[in-house]
Enzyme design. Structure first.
Site, PDB file in Angstrom:
ATOM      1  N   HIS A 141      16.815  23.897  35.931  1.00 36.31           N
ATOM      2  CA  HIS A 141      15.717  24.699  36.476  1.00 36.31           C
ATOM      3  C   HIS A 141      15.548  25.966  35.657  1.00 36.31           C
ATOM      4  O   HIS A 141      16.535  26.595  35.292  1.00 36.31           O
ATOM      5  CB  HIS A 141      16.011  25.077  37.930  1.00 36.31           C
ATOM      6  CG  HIS A 141      15.012  26.002  38.535  1.00 36.31           C
ATOM      7  ND1 HIS A 141      13.797  25.558  39.016  1.00 36.31           N
ATOM      8  CD2 HIS A 141      15.040  27.350  38.724  1.00 36.31           C
ATOM      9  CE1 HIS A 141      13.113  26.598  39.480  1.00 36.31           C
ATOM     10  NE2 HIS A 141      13.857  27.691  39.320  1.00 36.31           N
ATOM     11  N   LYS A 153      -1.334  12.814  15.973  1.00 37.49           N
ATOM     12  CA  LYS A 153      -0.679  13.860  16.753  1.00 37.49           C
ATOM     13  C   LYS A 153      -0.857  15.224  16.100  1.00 37.49           C
ATOM     14  O   LYS A 153      -0.922  16.251  16.787  1.00 37.49           O
ATOM     15  CB  LYS A 153       0.811  13.546  16.930  1.00 37.49           C
ATOM     16  CG  LYS A 153       1.092  12.192  17.554  1.00 37.49           C
ATOM     17  CD  LYS A 153       0.238  11.926  18.782  1.00 37.49           C
ATOM     18  CE  LYS A 153       0.239  10.473  19.176  1.00 37.49           C
ATOM     19  NZ  LYS A 153      -0.654   9.610  18.395  1.00 37.49           N
ATOM     20  N   GLU A 184       0.804  -1.221   0.000  1.00 40.24           N
ATOM     21  CA  GLU A 184       0.000   0.000   0.000  1.00 40.24           C
ATOM     22  C   GLU A 184       0.836   1.270   0.000  1.00 40.24           C
ATOM     23  O   GLU A 184       0.832   2.019  -0.953  1.00 40.24           O
ATOM     24  CB  GLU A 184      -0.936   0.009   1.214  1.00 40.24           C
ATOM     25  CG  GLU A 184      -2.020  -1.050   1.176  1.00 40.24           C
ATOM     26  CD  GLU A 184      -2.872  -1.009   2.438  1.00 40.24           C
ATOM     27  OE1 GLU A 184      -3.201   0.103   2.883  1.00 40.24           O
ATOM     28  OE2 GLU A 184      -3.195  -2.076   2.958  1.00 40.24           O
ATOM     29  N   HIS A 185       1.537   1.507   1.118  1.00 41.48           N
ATOM     30  CA  HIS A 185       2.292   2.745   1.225  1.00 41.48           C
ATOM     31  C   HIS A 185       3.402   2.582   2.257  1.00 41.48           C
ATOM     32  O   HIS A 185       3.225   1.910   3.268  1.00 41.48           O
ATOM     33  CB  HIS A 185       1.391   3.913   1.620  1.00 41.48           C
ATOM     34  CG  HIS A 185       0.370   3.566   2.668  1.00 41.48           C
ATOM     35  ND1 HIS A 185      -0.893   3.161   2.346  1.00 41.48           N
ATOM     36  CD2 HIS A 185       0.439   3.538   4.010  1.00 41.48           C
ATOM     37  CE1 HIS A 185      -1.579   2.917   3.453  1.00 41.48           C
ATOM     38  NE2 HIS A 185      -0.785   3.128   4.477  1.00 41.48           N
ATOM     39  N   SER A 195     -11.157   2.387  25.698  1.00 39.03           N
ATOM     40  CA  SER A 195     -10.425   3.523  26.274  1.00 39.03           C
ATOM     41  C   SER A 195      -8.927   3.284  26.325  1.00 39.03           C
ATOM     42  O   SER A 195      -8.234   3.801  27.201  1.00 39.03           O
ATOM     43  CB  SER A 195     -10.938   3.818  27.686  1.00 39.03           C
ATOM     44  OG  SER A 195     -10.496   2.830  28.601  1.00 39.03           O
TER      45      SER A 195
END
Length: 479
Positions: A458, A51, A36-37, A195
């Site tokens: 920090h 994302k 496919e790809h 979930s």
């Protein structure tokens, strides 16, 4: 011989293409068979485009809270087609990038569907119609269909969405992640069945964009593989955002019509309810692509729908290997990539170690993000380990407060006797970027003392990692 290779890899996803590149680096003649790809589900229909969608949702959500940052914003809105377009363009870019890497490393790509006819031999024919049209059509390669030979064959055919009988996706109202990635219009309401990472990420995206979302989970907690405390925190945050969550519940039946869906839910107390929604996303896991590749013909053993392998990705048939989703859990791109390198280096005769699945990190990119590695607190106790547990809240971190992200938690679990880091679990902003610090620590067999003596910069979110370690030994400084 033109059709003779050192290694033929069936599948050009994260595991397959990475194995091919590493093989080429080691001087092997390598071919990849892809139907496919290139770049697989991950870059085309999974990790990367999701994302991209979630990033759009994050920015849209921040725009709605501009006043919290001392800013003024006028009216703003979105076109879902533009959000999807950006996601697909990014998928295309990733796809093209893998194509470039194949050329750069002089790897042959044979376009078509592969079948292992016997050990050392692969027959490539016309590809069947893919589940959904890829973002980038497979180009017609110069290598013809036919029979190819190789001493080593690596199966990296991946997996596809698991389908429940009676709740089959129709591409219109009942979706898998394929359709959920490319909505034609924004649904006003939807039910998410499952979930795990896929289900929660889509629930988070659609909720951020304004949909009324209900998540239905069979287990007693959302994100069942995560630490119970982290899962509970995430659930509270998701519900605060307006997402309705039903645990210990089952979608028993779905009525599908032109008006939408009616999901019949069986609840833990024996009661039931019906949820009406525009769409339903089926996110109940995946199943391996083991069909029609010749496994039965050559006698490759499968277990529970996956190809059985040893610690070096070898099957029971000499010269045939399997990596990635097709070889079993966890179904993660980075696990597939690691297996690809491990497998090809073992073939090359290098001194490699079997993968430690306990050191594979897991990430869920919802809002809030969730990331983890190693044993949960419950699993550590069930294993009979005496443990020390450290926790540090985002509220105690200056960078988190400055970012406007004061809700979250970092949790670490240590062996009480040896100081071994057994697990780390996080929920909150950017934890998917932080978790690797603990993964490296576990890989190096770092103890609590060494982590305590490590200097963290920090102000950063990473300081919470050290504070969590300190808390496990009653030395936390900022809480």
């Amino acid at each position: 011989m033109a059709n003779q290779y050192d290694v033929i890899i069936i599948g050009g996803g994260p595991g397959g293409y990475v194995a091919a590149i590493r093989g080429a680096q080691l001087g092997m003649k390598v071919a990849v068979v892809e139907r496919e790809h290139l770049a697989g589900i991950c870059s085309n229909w999974g990790c990367i485009p999701t994302k991209a969608l979630l990033r759009s949702a994050e920015i849209y959500s921040h725009m709605g809270h501009a006043k919290n940052f001392g800013l003024e914003a006028g009216e703003f809105t979105f076109e879902i087609s533009d959000v999807v377009k950006r996601s697909r363009q990014i998928a295309k870019q990733m796809n093209n990038g893998v194509g470039f890497l194949m050329k750069k490393n002089k790897i042959d790509v044979i376009w078509g569907e592969a079948e292992i006819t016997k050990p050392g031999e692969v027959k490539v024919g016309e590809s069947s119609k893919p589940v959904m049209e890829p973002s980038v059509p497979a180009p017609k390669g110069v290598l013809p269909h036919g029979t190819y030979k190789a001493k080593h064959i690596i199966i990296a055919t991946g997996a596809r969405p698991r389908i429940l009988p009676g709740i089959e996706p129709d591409g219109k109202n009942i979706w898998t992640y394929f359709e959920a990635l490319v909505p034609q219009e924004m649904p006003k309401s939807l039910v998410v069945m499952g979930s795990g990472a896929i289900g929660i990420e889509f629930a988070s995206f659609y909720a951020s964009m304004g949909a009324d979302v209900t998540v239905v989970e069979l287990m007693s907690q959302i994100m069942p593989v995560e630490d119970e405390e982290i899962s509970a925190h995430a659930r509270k945050r998701l519900e605060k955002r307006g997402i309705k969550i039903l645990t210990e519940a089952k979608v028993a039946k779905v009525e599908n019509s032109s008006a939408g869906v009616k999901a019949h839910i069986e609840l833990k107390d024996g009661q039931s309810q019906v949820i009406e929604a525009d769409k339903l996303i089926s996110a109940v896991g995946v199943q391996a692509n083991i069909e029609n590749i010749g496994l039965e013909k050559v006698g490759v053993k499968t277990e529970r729908g996956f190809i059985a392998i040893d610690g070096f990705c070898k099957t029971n048939v000499s010269g045939i290997y399997a990596i990635g989703d097709v070889a079993g859990a966890p179904m993660l791109a980075h696990k597939a990539e690691h297996e690809g390198v491990l497998c090809i280096e073992k073939i090359a005769g290098k001194d490699v170690h079997p993968m430690n699945k306990n050191q594979i990190p897991g990430c869920t990119y919802c809002e809030p993000q969730v990331a983890s590695v190693g044993l949960t607190e419950k699993a550590a106790k069930e294993a009979g380990r005496e443990i020390r547990v450290g926790r540090f809240p985002f509220m105690g971190n200056g960078k988190a407060i400055a970012l406007g992200e004061p809700e979250g938690l970092v949790k670490t679990i240590f062996d009480k006797k040896t100081g071994e880091l057994l697990g780390a679990h996080m929920v909150g902003a950017e934890v998917t970027e932080l978790i690797q610090g603990f993964v490296v620590a576990m890989n190096l067999e770092t103890t609590e003392e060494e982590l305590m003596h490590t200097i963290f910069p920090h102000p950063t979110l990473s300081e919470m990692m050290k504070e969590s370690v300190l808390d496990a030994y009653d030395q936390a400084l900022n809480i």
